[in-house]
Design a protein around this motif. Structure first.
Motif, short mmCIF file in Angstrom:
data_model
loop_
_atom_site.label_atom_id
_atom_site.label_comp_id
_atom_site.label_asym_id
_atom_site.label_seq_id
_atom_site.Cartn_x
_atom_site.Cartn_y
_atom_site.Cartn_z
N LYS A 194 -30.65 12.23 49.54
CA LYS A 194 -31.13 11.03 49.43
C LYS A 194 -32.65 10.77 49.76
O LYS A 194 -33.60 10.35 49.16
CB LYS A 194 -30.34 10.00 50.41
N ILE A 195 -32.81 11.78 50.86
CA ILE A 195 -34.31 11.81 51.51
C ILE A 195 -35.14 12.33 50.29
O ILE A 195 -36.19 12.20 50.09
CB ILE A 195 -34.62 12.66 52.71
N GLN A 196 -34.83 13.39 49.61
CA GLN A 196 -35.46 14.27 48.45
C GLN A 196 -35.82 13.44 47.54
O GLN A 196 -36.72 13.07 46.85
CB GLN A 196 -34.78 15.62 48.16
N ARG A 197 -34.79 12.50 47.00
CA ARG A 197 -34.85 11.47 45.99
C ARG A 197 -36.07 10.56 46.14
O ARG A 197 -36.84 10.47 45.21
CB ARG A 197 -33.53 10.87 45.69
N LEU A 198 -35.87 10.14 47.36
CA LEU A 198 -36.90 9.12 47.77
C LEU A 198 -38.35 9.72 47.73
O LEU A 198 -39.39 8.96 47.31
CB LEU A 198 -36.61 8.58 49.05
N ILE A 199 -38.42 11.05 48.33
CA ILE A 199 -39.88 11.53 48.08
C ILE A 199 -40.28 11.62 46.64
O ILE A 199 -41.36 11.41 46.14
CB ILE A 199 -39.79 12.92 48.86
N LEU A 200 -39.30 12.18 45.86
CA LEU A 200 -39.79 12.50 44.36
C LEU A 200 -40.09 10.95 43.75
O LEU A 200 -40.99 10.88 42.98
CB LEU A 200 -38.46 12.93 43.72
N GLU A 201 -39.22 9.97 44.22
CA GLU A 201 -39.53 8.66 43.54
C GLU A 201 -41.00 7.94 43.78
O GLU A 201 -41.64 7.35 43.33
CB GLU A 201 -38.46 7.74 43.75
N GLU A 202 -41.28 8.24 45.18
CA GLU A 202 -42.42 7.69 45.81
C GLU A 202 -43.61 8.59 45.43
O GLU A 202 -44.73 7.99 45.38
CB GLU A 202 -42.40 7.71 47.32
#
Length: 604
Positions: free
Chosen positions: A441-449
Motif C-alpha cells: 500500500k505504501i509503495q502504491r502511494l509513492i508511485l501514484e504521487e
C-alpha cells in the motif's frame, strides 16, 4: 598528517563560527565562543551538551579531508517543538530512478546544498562545551580561547541548526518549504521527502541536503537551481552519477540504470580488520542440516554457545549496522543471513560472532554488487512467500520481493519473522500476504504521487489455501483459529487494490529470502537478483506440479525439482571430450523429443 587534520578542524570550526584566518573559510555565525560572564548567565535547567568530532576522507569532494563538529543531541530532551524530519528513504529514491527510466525524455541530476542546516536559525539557543586540547593552535589564537576557557573547556552558544541537534532537521526543512512554496514547489502529502512542482514536469527526493532531481527539459531543472541559489550555495551534478553514496550509471539510450557502491565492502573489512578468506565463501549464512520425513518440521535447535561480553555484542551490532545499508541499497542476497544475525544481536553468542565472520567472508568474495533497473510500465509487482517453522523457537520466516512489472531490479525486499507461532503453512503464507500487502500500500502511494496510476497490484503466492482465502474462493470452516488481522487481505482484494494469484513456487522470487541455502544454490540464483554478465531479462513460467506427475528427467526451461528459479548456463561451461563425447552420442534419443515452448512470465 597532523597538520592536514588540524587545518581541516580549524576550517570546520571557522565555518560554524566567524571564519578561519588560515584557510580563508567564511563563517556562518552558527556558534559563538562564550566568555565567563556569558557562561554564568546560561538559563537554569538548560543542558550544556558535548561536542563530537567526526572525520572522514571523501575523495569525491573538492576538499577530501572532512571534519564535522556536531552537537550531542541525545542529551537535549526538553525541546518543546517538533523533532520529526521528513526525509526520503531508499525505496522512494529507487522508485524515483525507475520513474526517470520509464518517463519519455526524463533525466536525473543531483544538487547538494552547502551547510544546509547552518542556514536555519534556532527558535531557542542551545549550548555545548568542548575540551580546549582539541583545538589547533591557530584557532586558539584567533578566538582567544585560552582566556575564554573554563576548567579546560570552551563553552559555545549555538544560534543556528548545528548538526546533531534533534530539532535541526525539522527547522531546516521547514525553512526550505517556506522558501520554495512561492515558486510552486511543495512536498507531497503522504511520501516524506518527495517534492513536486504545481505545473512544471520536475520532482525531487530530499535526503538531508542532497536533492535527487527528475526533470523533463533542462530549463525546469535550471528553474529549481535559480530558486535555491537565492538562499543557498549549491554544488550541481548534471550527470547524476552519485546520490547518497550510491553510484548511478545511467544509460538513457537503452533506458537502463546500474547502481552500486564501489569500495564499500573493502572499507568495512578494514574497519573490522577482517582478512579475506583463503577460500571463496559463497554462502552468507550456514544452513541447518536437512531433515526428511516426519522430522522435517521439527523446531530448529537453540544456540547454546557462550554469551559474548559487552564488547563482543557491540562488535556484532556494529557489523550488522555497517552491512545493513549496503544490503538495502544493492546486495539483497545478504538479507536472510543478516536478518537472522540481527534478530539475535542483543543476546549475541560465540556462534553469532562466527556467523558475522562468515557474512564478512561472503562480502569479501562478492565485494561490488550491482543492481540493474530497466524501463517499465511502472506497475508495482509483489512476490510473497513464507517458510513454515524455519526460524528458531518454532517461528516462521516471511519475505516479499517488490519490483516494477518485467524482470527488474528490486525496489524493496522485505525479510522478517512472524512474531508468534502459526498453526500451519497456510497461516504462515497468509501472514506473509498480510505483511507484504501492508507494505505494498505504501509503495502504491509513492508511485501514484509520482504520477504513475496503479491498477490492482499483482501479488504472487505459491500456497493455494492462502490464495483462496485472499480471494474468498474457499470455504473457511476452521479459519477462526488464524490471526484475525490476516483477513484484511481479503478486504483489500475485494476492493480491487490487490490481485492475489497462485503461481508455482519455483518462479517465486521471494522464496530465496525465506530460508538459508547451501552455497551451490546461492551461486545459481545470484544472477536473478543482481546484475552479472549472465543475468537474464525474462523469467520463464514453471510448470504446475500436477502437470509433472509421472515425468522423469530434467524439467523444461532450466528448472530443477528441488530448488526454485531456472538454472542459468555458465559462460565457462566445460567442453566434453573423449569418452564423454562417446557417452553423449549413445545417450541421444533416436527420435526428436518434444520440447515445450518457453512461456515467459511477464511478472504480472
Amino acid at each position: 598528517m597532523k597538520d592536514v587534520w588540524t587545518t581541516a578542524f580549524g576550517k570546520e570550526f571557522g565555518n560554524l563560527a566567524q571564519g578561519d584566518d588560515k584557510t580563508g573559510e567564511k563563517g556562518t555565525n552558527s556558534i559563538f565562543v562564550m566568555s565567563h560572564e556569558e557562561i554564568a548567565n546560561i538559563p537554569k535547567g538548560r543542558t550544556v551538551t558535548y561536542g563530537r568530532v567526526v572525520i572522514d576522507y571523501r575523495p569525491q569532494k573538492a576538499d577530501p579531508n572532512r571534519v564535522c563538529i556536531t552537537a550531542g543531541g541525545n542529551l537535549i530532551k526538553d525541546y518543546p517543538g517538533e523533532l520529526t524530519t521528513r526525509t526520503a528513504d531508499l525505496t522512494t529514491s529507487k522508485i524515483m530512478w525507475n520513474s526517470v527510466l520509464s518517463t519519455e525524455g526524463a533525466k536525473f541530476m543531483g544538487i547538494d546544498i552547502k551547510s544546509f542546516y547552518l542556514t536555519a536559525p534556532l527558535d531557542r539557543y542551545e549550548y555545548k562545551k568542548m575540551p580546549l586540547d582539541l583545538f589547533p593552535e591557530h584557532t586558539i589564537k584567533q578566538y582567544n580561547l585560552n582566556q575564554h576557557a573554563k576548567n579546560g573547556f570552551v563553552y559555545l552558544e549555538i544560534r543556528r541548526c548545528v548538526y546533531g541537534l534533534p530539532q535541526a532537521g525539522a527547522l531546516a526543512n521547514k525553512l526550505l518549504g517556506e522558501r520554495l512554496a512561492p515558486h510552486g514547489y511543495y512536498e507531497v502529502a503522504h511520501t516524506p521527502g518527495l517534492w513536486r512542482h504545481v505545473t512544471r514536469p520536475i520532482s525531487f527526493t530530499l535526503v538531508v541536503d542532497d536533492f535527487g532531481v527528475k526533470y523533463v527539459g533542462k530549463e525546469h531543472a535550471q528553474h529549481l537551481i535559480d530558486v535555491l541559489r537565492e538562499h543557498y550555495k549549491l554544488a550541481e551534478d548534471w550527470a547524476g552519477d552519485l546520490y547518497c553514496g550510491i553510484k548511478l550509471d545511467w544509460d538513457y539510450d537503452n533506458r537502463t540504470l546500474d547502481i552500486s557502491i564501489p569500495g564499500y565492502i573493502k572499507k568495512v573489512s578494514q574497519q573490522f580488520q577482517h582478512k579475506p578468506p583463503t577460500k571463496p565463501q559463497h554462502c552468507p549464512f550456514e544452513p541447518n542440516p536437512r531433515k526428511y520425513g516426519k522430522d522435517s518440521q521439527d523446531p530448529l535447535p537453540t544456540d547454546d554457545s557462550k554469551r559474548l561480553d559487552l564488547e563482543g555484542v557491540r562488535k556484532v551490532q556494529q557489523i550488522v549496522g555497517a552491512i545493513l545499508f549496503y544490503t538495502r541499497a544493492v546486495d539483497n542476497t545478504l538479507l536472510p543471513g543478516l536478518s537472522a544475525i540481527a534478530s539475535n544481536q542483543v543476546n549475541a553468542t560465540e556462534l553469532t560472532l562466527k556467523r558475522c565472520e562468515q557474512l564478512l567472508d561472503y562480502c569479501a568474495t562478492h565485494p561490488d554488487a550491482t543492481v540493474r533497473f530497466r524501463a517499465s510500465d511502472m506497475v508495482l509487482n509483489i512476490h510473497s512467500d513464507a517458510s513454515y517453522l524455519s526460524a528458531t523457537r518454532a517461528r516462521s520466516q516471511v519475505a516479499g520481493y517488490y519490483s516494477p512489472i518485467k524482470l527488474n531490479g528490486a525496489i524493496l525486499v522485505f525479510c522478517g519473522i512472524l512474531k508468534f507461532v502459526v498453526a500451519s503453512a497456510a497461516e504462515a503464507e497468509l501472514g506473509a500476504l498480510f505483511l507484504n500487502c501492508k507494505e505494498g500500500k505504501i509503495q502504491r502511494l509513492i508511485l501514484e504521487e509520482l504520477g504513475h496510476p496503479q491498477p490492482p497490484t499483482p501479488v504472487h503466492c505459491d500456497n493455494a489455501t492462502a490464495t483462496g482465502i485472499a480471494n474468498d474462493s474457499v470455504k473457511k470452516q476452521r479459519s477462526g483459529s488464524m490471526e484475525m488481522r490476516f483477513f484484511w487481505v481479503t478486504d483489500q482484494t475485494k476492493q480491487k487494490i490487490f490481485n492475489v494469484r497462485w503461481h508455482p513456487g519455483q518462479e517465486n522470487l521471494a522464496d530465496y529470502f525465506t530460508k538459508h541455502f547451501e552455497p551451490r544454490h546461492h551461486i545459481n540464483v545470484r544472477p536473478w537478483y543482481l546484475h552479472t554478465s549472465t543475468s537474464p531479462t525474462l523469467l520463464p513460467r514453471a510448470d504446475t506440479p500436477s502437470s509433472r506427475r509421472g515425468c522423469v528427467g530434467t524439467l523444461p526451461n532450466g528448472y530443477t525439482r528441488t530448488s526454485p528459479l531456472p538454472r542459468i548456463p555458465s559462460s565457462k561451461s566445460r567442453v566434453p571430450r573423449g569418452r564423454q563425447l562417446a557417452r553423449l552420442a549413445h545417450s541421444q534419443p533416436s527420435v526428436a523429443t518434444h520440447t515445450p515452448a518457453v512461456r515467459v512470465a511477464s511478472m504480472a
